[in-house]
Design an enzyme around this catalytic site. Structure first.
Site, PDB file in Angstrom:
ATOM      1  N   LEU A  51      56.745  25.021  24.259  1.00 41.45           N
ATOM      2  CA  LEU A  51      57.046  25.434  25.689  1.00 41.45           C
ATOM      3  C   LEU A  51      56.718  26.843  26.242  1.00 41.45           C
ATOM      4  O   LEU A  51      56.993  26.919  27.433  1.00 41.45           O
ATOM      5  CB  LEU A  51      58.581  25.199  25.690  1.00 41.45           C
ATOM      6  CG  LEU A  51      59.043  23.925  25.308  1.00 41.45           C
ATOM      7  CD1 LEU A  51      60.599  23.959  25.131  1.00 41.45           C
ATOM      8  CD2 LEU A  51      58.677  22.872  25.958  1.00 41.45           C
ATOM      9  N   HIS A  53      58.432  32.624  28.814  1.00 39.21           N
ATOM     10  CA  HIS A  53      58.080  33.674  29.243  1.00 39.21           C
ATOM     11  C   HIS A  53      59.037  34.201  30.417  1.00 39.21           C
ATOM     12  O   HIS A  53      58.900  33.632  31.451  1.00 39.21           O
ATOM     13  CB  HIS A  53      56.645  33.580  29.881  1.00 39.21           C
ATOM     14  CG  HIS A  53      56.225  34.969  30.269  1.00 39.21           C
ATOM     15  ND1 HIS A  53      54.741  35.100  30.347  1.00 39.21           N
ATOM     16  CD2 HIS A  53      56.597  36.063  30.519  1.00 39.21           C
ATOM     17  CE1 HIS A  53      54.480  36.484  30.800  1.00 39.21           C
ATOM     18  NE2 HIS A  53      55.588  36.932  30.928  1.00 39.21           N
ATOM     19  N   ASP A  54      60.098  35.145  30.204  1.00 36.78           N
ATOM     20  CA  ASP A  54      60.804  35.627  31.174  1.00 36.78           C
ATOM     21  C   ASP A  54      61.516  36.723  30.625  1.00 36.78           C
ATOM     22  O   ASP A  54      60.932  37.399  29.763  1.00 36.78           O
ATOM     23  CB  ASP A  54      62.219  34.270  31.383  1.00 36.78           C
ATOM     24  CG  ASP A  54      62.593  34.242  32.684  1.00 36.78           C
ATOM     25  OD1 ASP A  54      63.058  35.223  33.195  1.00 36.78           O
ATOM     26  OD2 ASP A  54      62.550  33.204  33.229  1.00 36.78           O
ATOM     27  N   ASN A  82      66.634  38.941  28.010  1.00 34.03           N
ATOM     28  CA  ASN A  82      67.880  37.963  27.773  1.00 34.03           C
ATOM     29  C   ASN A  82      68.029  36.492  27.862  1.00 34.03           C
ATOM     30  O   ASN A  82      68.536  35.867  27.229  1.00 34.03           O
ATOM     31  CB  ASN A  82      69.087  38.509  28.696  1.00 34.03           C
ATOM     32  CG  ASN A  82      70.499  38.157  28.341  1.00 34.03           C
ATOM     33  OD1 ASN A  82      70.797  38.318  27.093  1.00 34.03           O
ATOM     34  ND2 ASN A  82      71.155  37.612  29.375  1.00 34.03           N
ATOM     35  N   THR A 126      43.280  28.933  25.779  1.00 34.82           N
ATOM     36  CA  THR A 126      41.787  28.820  25.372  1.00 34.82           C
ATOM     37  C   THR A 126      40.993  28.127  26.459  1.00 34.82           C
ATOM     38  O   THR A 126      39.862  28.043  26.636  1.00 34.82           O
ATOM     39  CB  THR A 126      41.861  27.496  24.224  1.00 34.82           C
ATOM     40  OG1 THR A 126      42.593  26.493  24.727  1.00 34.82           O
ATOM     41  CG2 THR A 126      42.362  28.110  23.159  1.00 34.82           C
ATOM     42  N   GLY A 166      44.319  17.328  20.219  1.00 36.09           N
ATOM     43  CA  GLY A 166      45.029  16.416  21.139  1.00 36.09           C
ATOM     44  C   GLY A 166      43.976  15.178  21.625  1.00 36.09           C
ATOM     45  O   GLY A 166      44.203  14.242  20.723  1.00 36.09           O
ATOM     46  N   ARG A 167      43.303  15.091  22.481  1.00 39.58           N
ATOM     47  CA  ARG A 167      42.475  13.863  23.016  1.00 39.58           C
ATOM     48  C   ARG A 167      41.471  13.438  22.014  1.00 39.58           C
ATOM     49  O   ARG A 167      41.477  12.144  21.975  1.00 39.58           O
ATOM     50  CB  ARG A 167      41.916  14.378  24.363  1.00 39.58           C
ATOM     51  CG  ARG A 167      42.962  14.382  25.682  1.00 39.58           C
ATOM     52  CD  ARG A 167      42.301  15.149  26.813  1.00 39.58           C
ATOM     53  NE  ARG A 167      42.164  16.281  26.556  1.00 39.58           N
ATOM     54  CZ  ARG A 167      41.722  17.276  27.571  1.00 39.58           C
ATOM     55  NH1 ARG A 167      41.462  17.008  28.866  1.00 39.58           N
ATOM     56  NH2 ARG A 167      41.761  18.584  27.270  1.00 39.58           N
TER      57      ARG A 167
END
Length: 232
Positions: A60, A63-64, A67, A119, A210-211
């Protein structure tokens, strides 16, 4: 730490991902659940896939402010995933807060890794879009060093950088590398890629594919090919 192939299950519905996973009747692959599936189905899909016996990398990329990330990681730690991540560009302080939030009262926690540079990012886009003018290899190494300082377990990086990350941060510092394609496959929108065999040789600990697997005519055969090239 043993090497492993992680399948990027970038589907947008429960039906699609479970239909895909039903094809694997023998070995239960390690799977990555990213934003697309998590936002479509929520935490319930994580629990269901975990109950089927799969290891899970919950991708996920938090990035914040520190806290907020700390509190969010505390929630994610309850999902019993095996690995999760955040952006190293969120600063050492944010990464330390994330680690604190992810750690359960009994001291256990999933592996926590940091994204250095995506990437899909190359030197030109990094300079023009992000106004970062240092060489991309140096930026990746600096972010990896910050992640180690913060106490994280490793980083997501290009397979091209895995060996250098180990040189800088130690062999036990995990490298999780997307951007892996078969030699005879399409590289898609990735700009910094390697084959599974090349990623193994250079020192990747986990490859995320993935693909080349999910879009293959025979996904199980494609997965087994990855395992043969990277693990066996």
């Amino acid at each position: 730490m043993g090497k492993d192939v992680i399948i990027a299950c970038d589907f947008n519905s429960k039906a699609e991902v479970l239909n895909f996973l039903d094809k694997f009747t023998e070995r239960k692959p390690y799977v990555k659940i990213g934003m697309e599936l998590f936002y479509a189905e929520g935490p319930a899909i994580v629990k269901e896939i975990k109950a089927r016996g799969h290891k899970i990398f919950l991708d996920l990329k938090l990035h914040d402010i520190p806290n907020t990330v700390k509190k969010s990681m505390a929630v994610l730690s309850g999902l019993d995933v095996d690995m999760t991540n955040l952006h190293a560009s969120g600063t050492v302080r944010m990464m330390e807060a994330a680690l604190e939030g992810l750690t359960r009262p009994d001291g256990t926690r999933p592996l926590l890794i940091a994204v250095t540079q995506l990437t899909s990012t190359d030197q030109e886009s990094m300079e023009n879009d992000l106004l970062i003018h240092e060489p991309i290899a140096e930026v990746v190494m600096h972010y990896a060093h910050n992640a180690k300082v913060a106490g994280l377990d490793g980083v997501v990086c290009s397979p091209l950088e895995a060996g250098k990350v180990h040189d800088r941060c130690g062999e036990k510092f995990i490298t999780v590398t997307p951007g892996v394609r078969f030699a005879d496959g399409d590289i898609g929108d990735q700009k910094r890629v390697m084959t599974p065999a090349e990623a193994k040789k250079i020192g990747s600990d986990y490859i995320v594919v993935g693909r080349p697997i999910t879009a293959a005519a025979d996904p199980v055969a494609a997965y087994n090919r990855c395992v043969a090239e990277f693990v066996d």
